[in-house]
Design an enzyme around this catalytic site. Sequence first.
Site, PDB file in Angstrom:
ATOM      1  N   CYS A  52      50.051  56.028   2.481  1.00  0.00           N
ATOM      2  CA  CYS A  52      50.473  57.157   3.303  1.00  0.00           C
ATOM      3  C   CYS A  52      51.772  56.869   4.061  1.00  0.00           C
ATOM      4  O   CYS A  52      52.824  56.716   3.456  1.00  0.00           O
ATOM      5  CB  CYS A  52      49.329  57.561   4.234  1.00  0.00           C
ATOM      6  SG  CYS A  52      49.430  59.245   4.855  1.00  0.00           S
ATOM      7  N   HIS A  53      51.735  56.784   5.392  1.00  0.00           N
ATOM      8  CA  HIS A  53      52.927  56.479   6.186  1.00  0.00           C
ATOM      9  C   HIS A  53      53.142  54.972   6.347  1.00  0.00           C
ATOM     10  O   HIS A  53      54.157  54.544   6.894  1.00  0.00           O
ATOM     11  CB  HIS A  53      52.835  57.130   7.573  1.00  0.00           C
ATOM     12  CG  HIS A  53      53.099  58.603   7.554  1.00  0.00           C
ATOM     13  ND1 HIS A  53      52.152  59.522   7.172  1.00  0.00           N
ATOM     14  CD2 HIS A  53      54.209  59.311   7.859  1.00  0.00           C
ATOM     15  CE1 HIS A  53      52.663  60.737   7.249  1.00  0.00           C
ATOM     16  NE2 HIS A  53      53.911  60.642   7.668  1.00  0.00           N
TER      17      HIS A  53
END
Length: 192
Positions: free
Chosen positions: A114-115
């Site tokens: 994800c991030h």
Amino acid sequence: MSDQLDGKTVGIVLAPRGSEEAEFTEPRDAVTEAGASVEVIGVETGEVETVNNDLDSAGSYEVEKTFADASVEEYDGFVVPGGTVGADILRADDDAVEFVHDFFATEKPLCVICHGPWTLVEADVVDGRQLTSYHSLETDIRNAGGDWVDEAVVVDEGLVTSRNPDDLDAFCDKVVEEIEEGEHEDRETDDV
């Protein structure tokens, strides 16, 4: 419970706040069920709260060791969950960035979702690598020299990346597979 990862130790990160709960718990559970022991590493020890969908409070979990007190040699694999706030905190922490950089250089599996790849960018290890992330990081990764692709999970010589919580099944399968495989001596680390 299988014995695929018996005798292996996996480090999993939790930021002081803002790590996405499922991106922490599902990989943790997958490697534990495969027989690995898990150690939770963070900026500071103690209880930290995770989130769901970046905004909603989720569970509380214990960080057992700080980056400053951990050694990359202790772990057979390392997992960095996302969560916008958590990933932003980690990429701004010198100890976290140095640990990720040094772990990448060991050629052992580094698994990021994800991030979380923001930390990879800050650690200066994406140049020449193919990876994925949450779609909003595409420009950051390309600007750092990475080849961003829109796929559920991407493996580049033991660097495992994934887009978001919807891809957790594929991500967790690859995390276990790559940690079982071990070091990736073909991974180019001379420039990191």
